[in-house]
Design a protein around this motif. Structure first.
Motif, mmCIF file in Angstrom:
data_model
loop_
_atom_site.group_PDB
_atom_site.id
_atom_site.type_symbol
_atom_site.label_atom_id
_atom_site.label_comp_id
_atom_site.label_asym_id
_atom_site.label_seq_id
_atom_site.Cartn_x
_atom_site.Cartn_y
_atom_site.Cartn_z
ATOM 1 N N VAL A 332 0.820 -1.204 0.000
ATOM 2 C CA VAL A 332 0.000 0.000 0.000
ATOM 3 C C VAL A 332 0.859 1.261 0.000
ATOM 4 N N THR A 333 0.229 2.379 -0.358
ATOM 5 C CA THR A 333 0.919 3.665 -0.376
ATOM 6 C C THR A 333 1.375 4.042 1.027
ATOM 7 N N ARG A 334 2.617 4.476 1.150
ATOM 8 C CA ARG A 334 3.147 4.823 2.469
ATOM 9 C C ARG A 334 2.339 5.973 3.094
ATOM 10 N N PRO A 335 2.134 5.936 4.427
ATOM 11 C CA PRO A 335 1.295 6.932 5.089
ATOM 12 C C PRO A 335 1.745 8.374 4.885
ATOM 13 N N VAL A 336 3.046 8.622 4.855
ATOM 14 C CA VAL A 336 3.524 9.994 4.688
ATOM 15 C C VAL A 336 2.978 10.604 3.403
ATOM 16 N N THR A 337 2.893 9.822 2.365
ATOM 17 C CA THR A 337 2.344 10.316 1.096
ATOM 18 C C THR A 337 0.825 10.343 1.131
ATOM 19 N N ARG A 338 0.215 9.290 1.617
ATOM 20 C CA ARG A 338 -1.255 9.193 1.606
ATOM 21 C C ARG A 338 -1.895 10.250 2.489
ATOM 22 N N TYR A 339 -1.355 10.463 3.684
ATOM 23 C CA TYR A 339 -1.958 11.420 4.601
ATOM 24 C C TYR A 339 -1.747 12.875 4.174
ATOM 25 N N GLY A 340 -0.897 13.090 3.199
ATOM 26 C CA GLY A 340 -0.688 14.451 2.696
ATOM 27 C C GLY A 340 -1.577 14.804 1.523
ATOM 28 N N ARG A 341 -2.493 13.909 1.152
ATOM 29 C CA ARG A 341 -3.378 14.143 0.012
ATOM 30 C C ARG A 341 -4.756 14.605 0.465
ATOM 31 N N ASP A 342 -5.518 15.151 -0.488
ATOM 32 C CA ASP A 342 -6.891 15.546 -0.172
ATOM 33 C C ASP A 342 -7.717 14.335 0.240
ATOM 34 N N ASP A 343 -7.532 13.214 -0.464
ATOM 35 C CA ASP A 343 -8.189 11.962 -0.098
ATOM 36 C C ASP A 343 -7.165 11.120 0.651
ATOM 37 N N THR A 344 -7.342 10.992 1.955
ATOM 38 C CA THR A 344 -6.349 10.305 2.776
ATOM 39 C C THR A 344 -6.662 8.827 2.986
ATOM 40 N N PHE A 346 -7.225 4.785 1.531
ATOM 41 C CA PHE A 346 -6.500 3.940 0.574
ATOM 42 C C PHE A 346 -7.433 2.904 -0.005
ATOM 43 N N ALA A 347 -7.352 2.744 -1.321
ATOM 44 C CA ALA A 347 -8.066 1.668 -2.007
ATOM 45 C C ALA A 347 -7.253 1.294 -3.235
ATOM 46 N N PHE A 348 -7.080 -0.002 -3.475
ATOM 47 C CA PHE A 348 -6.294 -0.443 -4.626
ATOM 48 C C PHE A 348 -6.867 0.096 -5.933
ATOM 49 N N GLU A 349 -8.202 0.101 -6.021
ATOM 50 C CA GLU A 349 -8.823 0.468 -7.292
ATOM 51 C C GLU A 349 -8.685 1.953 -7.604
ATOM 52 N N SER A 350 -8.335 2.769 -6.594
ATOM 53 C CA SER A 350 -8.206 4.203 -6.852
ATOM 54 C C SER A 350 -6.770 4.688 -6.738
ATOM 55 N N LYS A 351 -5.825 3.759 -6.621
ATOM 56 C CA LYS A 351 -4.436 4.162 -6.479
ATOM 57 C C LYS A 351 -3.916 4.733 -7.789
ATOM 58 N N ARG A 352 -3.362 5.932 -7.735
ATOM 59 C CA ARG A 352 -2.827 6.587 -8.917
ATOM 60 C C ARG A 352 -1.530 7.296 -8.554
ATOM 61 N N ALA A 353 -0.637 7.368 -9.501
ATOM 62 C CA ALA A 353 0.591 8.128 -9.304
ATOM 63 C C ALA A 353 0.333 9.581 -9.691
ATOM 64 N N GLY A 354 1.152 10.473 -9.153
ATOM 65 C CA GLY A 354 1.071 11.866 -9.560
ATOM 66 C C GLY A 354 0.002 12.673 -8.867
ATOM 67 N N VAL A 355 -0.716 12.080 -7.892
ATOM 68 C CA VAL A 355 -1.711 12.841 -7.139
ATOM 69 C C VAL A 355 -0.965 13.792 -6.205
ATOM 70 N N PRO A 356 -1.309 15.082 -6.198
ATOM 71 C CA PRO A 356 -0.577 16.033 -5.354
ATOM 72 C C PRO A 356 -0.593 15.617 -3.882
ATOM 73 N N THR A 357 0.526 15.795 -3.228
ATOM 74 C CA THR A 357 0.615 15.465 -1.806
ATOM 75 C C THR A 357 1.497 16.482 -1.111
ATOM 76 N N ASP A 358 1.126 16.828 0.099
ATOM 77 C CA ASP A 358 1.893 17.714 0.964
ATOM 78 C C ASP A 358 2.676 16.819 1.914
ATOM 79 N N THR A 359 3.942 16.593 1.608
ATOM 80 C CA THR A 359 4.731 15.627 2.368
ATOM 81 C C THR A 359 4.918 16.054 3.817
ATOM 82 N N ALA A 360 5.086 17.353 4.058
ATOM 83 C CA ALA A 360 5.247 17.822 5.440
ATOM 84 C C ALA A 360 3.986 17.545 6.253
ATOM 85 N N LEU A 361 2.820 17.825 5.664
ATOM 86 C CA LEU A 361 1.563 17.528 6.339
ATOM 87 C C LEU A 361 1.406 16.025 6.521
ATOM 88 N N GLY A 362 1.761 15.260 5.484
ATOM 89 C CA GLY A 362 1.653 13.813 5.572
ATOM 90 C C GLY A 362 2.511 13.230 6.671
#
Length: 552
Positions: A332-344, A346-362
């Protein structure tokens, strides 16, 4: 010796354990070939002891063509030469135990590699042969059998069937694979399959493994007629997921596990949407624990998190099993990246690269989530690199990607390699000590050039680092009698964006999921916080552990 005696005495250790997942290919490379190995793990056992974990879960280290990162096994009783030898695995188990750390091995019972001797024998014999009965070979539909036997789909995308060839090269029967074509599914209606895996369990238990993690544990049994999947199926009657017959398999495994002087632990990978269906696998005569994927996939939202925690604890209480709390793993996507996105979530069917993420917030949220998970009742899993605050690597060049999910989706799904990039240990540029100094081979997956501040060495002496936070939290978790297995009591709160609960009489965990700082409840002192307080108030996206006054 004292550590080993303590291990022998604690038969219920798994109820409140901290289990660290090692993805061997990416942990540490000792021989310099670019791939992690058992010698690399052995060289870092002191690091794992100092981190404060109770057990190590190893993803498959068996001989494999690596079509799916080792989950396509060709021999369950040996070790892939890339990783080392069987004797080295035995030595690792012993050395870890001497440091007070148990070992859990991964068992993959749903499928084998297409290079496993059983499947090779099946391909080399005609339809209807005994060798083919261990798998799901079927004639195709259509005038010439050109269509798959049914419309089942693979978890990796595309059809769940591949057509074999006859001895003369003409198209033959189809075989089932719920994952990649290189992973043919076993037929658990066949008695030799049952016997084989019972012997595999004994093989590793006899060598000191403290338990097994069971891959795809809810998928083994299929309806014998292989019907189309009915979306309105009754519970336990899906064509190939969570079928009732599974429970007899795990009851037989439990009898084996309980037959050892120090009972071995059975841990299921069970992706089911209904926590009560999942908890049925944890009845006293079946598995000991299972991964809590509802928690892993839950968004960083207070209402959703509280509901997941409540539902999890309620379902586990019905069978007197401990819950598990998992934030990440090799899939699965690492939490630091996932938690920095608008949609925090996780689902395999919606996993996409290039989704903006705020790494500091994540990172801020991932640190808070870690303290939340460690404070909840039950066991905790830590995936390697989580303690370093590593983000997902999302810019791996296409020619370096190895995950079949990427290829089966035509590149739409970025795959899981971004969570499997080799760990950074020291230095200012790749390979960051993953390889021995002067090694010619590059790591099997490329490391980012900006990880110098995330290495173990860089974080080792930094009191504000994520590594220090994990070490401190795990030490406290081991010494605080209220933590680990036990009960939870929610504390009253006037703020819906704050989760607050008590463990025992004097320990509390407060999680602020709002966008503003909040007051802490009455307490004697702050034991630990994921970020500095702001004039005594708990900042946004921060968790604090509190020592309550005896009168609270």
């Amino acid at each position: 010796m004292m550590r080993e005696q303590a291990l022998d005495a604690d038969h219920d250790w798994w109820r409140g354990a901290v289990i660290y997942q090692i993805y061997v290919r990416s942990f540490a490379d000792r021989n310099g070939d670019g791939t992690g190995d058992l010698a690399g793990v052995r060289s870092r056992l002191g690091y794992l002891r100092d981190l404060g974990v109770d057990a190590l879960w190893f993803t498959p280290w068996y001989p494999s063509p690596m079509a799916d990162g080792g989950y396509d096994v060709s021999d369950y009783r040996s070790v892939d030469p890339t990783f080392g030898t069987l004797s080295e695995a035995e030595q690792l188990i012993t050395e870890a135990r001497e440091l007070g750390i148990r070992t859990i091995v991964d068992v993959v019972p749903n499928h084998v590699s297409d290079q496993h001797p059983w499947f090779e024998a099946a391909l080399n014999t005609p339809p209807g042969s005994v060798a083919r009965e261990r798998f799901w070979f079927r004639p195709g539909r259509g005038a010439n059998g050109e269509e798959p036997p049914n419309n089942w789909t693979s978890n990796f995308g595309g059809p769940a069937w591949t057509r074999s060839k006859n001895a003369d090269g003409t198209p033959g029967e189809w075989y089932l694979h719920l994952f990649a074509p290189e992973q043919p599914d076993l037929n658990w209606d066949h008695p030799s399959v049952h016997h084989e895996f019972e012997q595999i369990l004994k093989f590793w238990f006899d060598r000191g493994a403290a338990g097994v993690r069971i891959d795809s544990a809810a998928l083994l049994v299929k309806h014998p007629d292989l019907p189309e999947v009915d979306p309105d199926h009754a519970p336990g009657e899906h064509a190939h997921v969570d079928r009732e017959e599974l429970h007899d398999i795990y009851r037989s495994w439990r009898r084996i596990a309980d037959g050892y002087p120090q009972p071995r632990v059975l841990i299921g990978e069970i992706w089911l949407p209904d926590p009560h269906r999942m908890s049925r696998y944890l009845r006293p005569d079946e598995l000991h624990t299972a991964f809590n994927f509802d928690f892993l996939t839950c968004p960083w939202e207070p209402g959703r998190l509280r509901r997941v925690i409540d539902d999890t604890l309620a379902a586990h209480a019905l069978v007197d099993a401990p819950a598990t709390w998992v934030l990440s793993n090799h899939d699965v996507t690492r939490p630091v990246t996932r938690y920095g996105r608008d949609d925090t979530s996780f689902a395999f069917e919606s996993k996409r690269a290039g989704v903006p993420t705020d790494t500091a917030l994540g990172l801020r949220r991932a640190r808070a989530a870690a303290l939340l998970a460690m404070a909840l009742p039950g066991a905790v899993y830590v995936y390697q690199g989580e303690e370093l605050g590593l983000p997902e690597v999302e810019d791996i060049e296409a020619h370096r990607i190895q995950d079949p999910m990427y290829f089966r989706s035509g590149g739409i799904d970025p795959g899981r390699d971004g969570a499997r990039v080799p760990l950074p240990w020291e230095g200012h540029e790749p390979p960051y000590g993953f390889n021995p100094s002067g090694a010619a081979a590059e790591p099997w997956l490329p490391q980012p050039g900006d990880w110098s501040d995330r290495t173990v060495a860089a974080q080792d002496a930094d009191p504000a680092s994520t590594l220090t936070l994990y070490r401190t939290a795990l030490r406290l978790r081991r010494t605080e009698p209220e933590l680990g297995d036990g009960d939870l009591q929610w504390l009253p709160s006037t703020d819906d964006d704050v989760l607050a609960f008590r463990r025992g009489d004097r320990f509390a965990c407060i999680v602020n999921l709002s966008t503003r700082s909040v007051d802490l409840p009455e307490h004697d002192r702050v034991v630990l916080s994921s970020a500095d307080l702001e004039q005594g108030r708990l900042p946004a996206d921060t968790t604090a552990w509190l020592r309550l006054s005896s009168a609270s």
